[in-house]
Design a protein around this motif. Structure first.
Motif, short mmCIF file in Angstrom:
data_model
loop_
_atom_site.label_atom_id
_atom_site.label_comp_id
_atom_site.label_asym_id
_atom_site.label_seq_id
_atom_site.Cartn_x
_atom_site.Cartn_y
_atom_site.Cartn_z
N THR A 3 -0.86 47.27 -7.39
CA THR A 3 0.11 45.59 -7.67
C THR A 3 0.95 45.04 -6.21
OG1 THR A 3 1.03 46.96 -9.37
CG2 THR A 3 2.53 45.48 -7.75
N THR A 4 0.09 45.27 -4.99
CA THR A 4 0.82 45.63 -3.95
C THR A 4 -0.71 44.57 -3.32
OG1 THR A 4 1.72 47.15 -3.32
CG2 THR A 4 0.90 46.13 -1.57
N VAL A 5 -2.07 44.54 -3.95
CA VAL A 5 -3.33 44.22 -3.60
C VAL A 5 -3.14 42.24 -3.98
CG1 VAL A 5 -5.62 43.64 -3.51
CG2 VAL A 5 -4.78 45.61 -2.81
N GLY A 6 -2.68 42.98 -5.73
CA GLY A 6 -2.82 41.16 -6.18
C GLY A 6 -1.06 40.79 -6.01
N GLN A 7 -0.72 41.02 -5.82
CA GLN A 7 0.24 40.07 -5.04
C GLN A 7 -0.20 39.21 -3.29
OE1 GLN A 7 3.60 43.19 -4.89
NE2 GLN A 7 4.43 42.66 -6.77
N ASP A 48 -5.97 30.33 -13.93
CA ASP A 48 -5.38 30.22 -12.45
C ASP A 48 -4.34 31.44 -11.39
OD1 ASP A 48 -7.17 28.77 -11.61
OD2 ASP A 48 -5.89 27.26 -11.23
N TYR A 49 -4.26 32.54 -13.10
CA TYR A 49 -3.84 33.31 -12.09
C TYR A 49 -5.00 35.16 -11.67
CZ TYR A 49 0.82 32.40 -14.57
OH TYR A 49 1.98 31.18 -14.80
N VAL A 50 -3.39 35.55 -10.68
CA VAL A 50 -4.15 36.55 -10.18
C VAL A 50 -3.27 37.95 -11.13
CG1 VAL A 50 -3.77 38.55 -8.51
CG2 VAL A 50 -4.43 35.57 -7.69
N ILE A 51 -4.34 38.66 -12.29
CA ILE A 51 -3.25 40.12 -13.44
C ILE A 51 -3.54 41.18 -12.45
CG2 ILE A 51 -3.06 40.12 -15.39
CD1 ILE A 51 -3.96 37.72 -16.04
N SER A 52 -2.76 41.79 -12.43
CA SER A 52 -2.88 43.21 -12.31
C SER A 52 -2.72 43.75 -13.47
CB SER A 52 -1.67 44.28 -11.54
OG SER A 52 -1.90 45.48 -11.44
N CYS A 53 -3.58 45.05 -14.38
CA CYS A 53 -3.42 45.86 -15.38
C CYS A 53 -2.93 46.90 -15.12
CB CYS A 53 -5.07 45.45 -16.35
SG CYS A 53 -5.00 43.78 -16.73
N GLY A 54 -2.19 47.61 -15.59
CA GLY A 54 -2.47 49.43 -15.58
C GLY A 54 -3.95 49.74 -15.35
N GLY A 55 -3.76 51.09 -15.38
CA GLY A 55 -5.17 51.50 -15.16
C GLY A 55 -5.97 52.06 -16.51
N GLY A 56 -5.39 52.18 -17.22
CA GLY A 56 -5.85 52.74 -18.76
C GLY A 56 -6.24 51.39 -19.54
N ALA A 57 -5.45 50.34 -19.04
CA ALA A 57 -6.00 48.84 -19.48
C ALA A 57 -7.69 48.87 -20.14
CB ALA A 57 -5.62 47.23 -18.96
N VAL A 58 -8.43 48.27 -19.29
CA VAL A 58 -10.44 48.59 -19.47
C VAL A 58 -10.02 49.08 -20.41
CG1 VAL A 58 -10.23 47.11 -17.44
CG2 VAL A 58 -10.68 48.83 -17.15
N ILE A 59 -10.09 50.70 -21.01
CA ILE A 59 -10.28 51.74 -21.44
C ILE A 59 -10.86 51.15 -23.13
CG2 ILE A 59 -10.13 53.93 -22.47
CD1 ILE A 59 -8.76 54.41 -20.58
#
Length: 173
Positions: free
Chosen positions: A15-19, A72-83
């Motif tokens: 989240t911090t890096v994404g922002q 054209d977005y920066v998206i932060s996904c939850g830690g389990g999203a890519v499972i």
């Protein structure tokens, strides 16, 4: 026009890096967990308590299906999203996926209060739980386009590493 998607375990800085990244490259930022909280008008930890992880994952997949149509977005996904391979397919349709990772000890030090971390809150040994979850999710995280170890980096340094990556440079041309 591709999205830049950040994923990784809790406490790796998504989240911090994404922002910061979104600000740096003048793109809007979306956090899937925040979207879910706003949509359901409740905290993630309460969603886990009320309906459990499986139901939460359904909300998460619906949210990812929606934002995968954005450009054209920066998206932060939850830690389990890519499972979930369907989530990965949706995110890849219009974006690249960057895995931010850290050691279990760094993660535990960063996350602080466990009350807001429903997956870890119920564990008697959170460090052991983090190690097990990291191992369980490892194959999913390895399928990302590239990864950055955030252990000894500031958020600004992680953003710089992202911007130095050739894949990201191509997207930003």
């Amino acid at each position: 026009m591709k999205n830049i998607v950040l994923t990784g375990f809790m406490g790796t800085g998504k989240t911090t890096v994404g922002q910061l990244l979104a600000e740096e490259i003048h793109r809007p930022f979306i956090d899937t967990d925040q979207m879910i909280e706003e949509r359901l008008d409740t905290k993630i930890s309460d969603i886990f308590k009320k309906v459990g992880e499986l139901e939460f994952r359904k909300f998460e997949s619906e949210t990812i299906a929606l934002i995968s149509n954005f450009d054209d977005y920066v998206i932060s996904c939850g830690g389990g999203a890519v499972i979930d391979p369907v989530n990965v397919k949706n995110l890849r349709r219009n974006g690249i996926i960057i895995n931010l990772y850290a050691s279990a000890n760094h993660i535990l030090n960063r996350i602080g209060e466990l009350d807001s971390r429903p997956i870890l809150k119920k564990l008697t040994n959170p460090l052991e739980g983090i190690i097990k979850l990291l191992a369980k999710r490892q194959k999913a995280y390895e399928k990302c386009d590239f990864a950055i170890n955030t252990d000894d980096l500031t958020s600004e340094q992680v953003v710089k590493k992202i911007l130095e990556n050739e894949i990201v440079k191509d997207i930003l041309k």
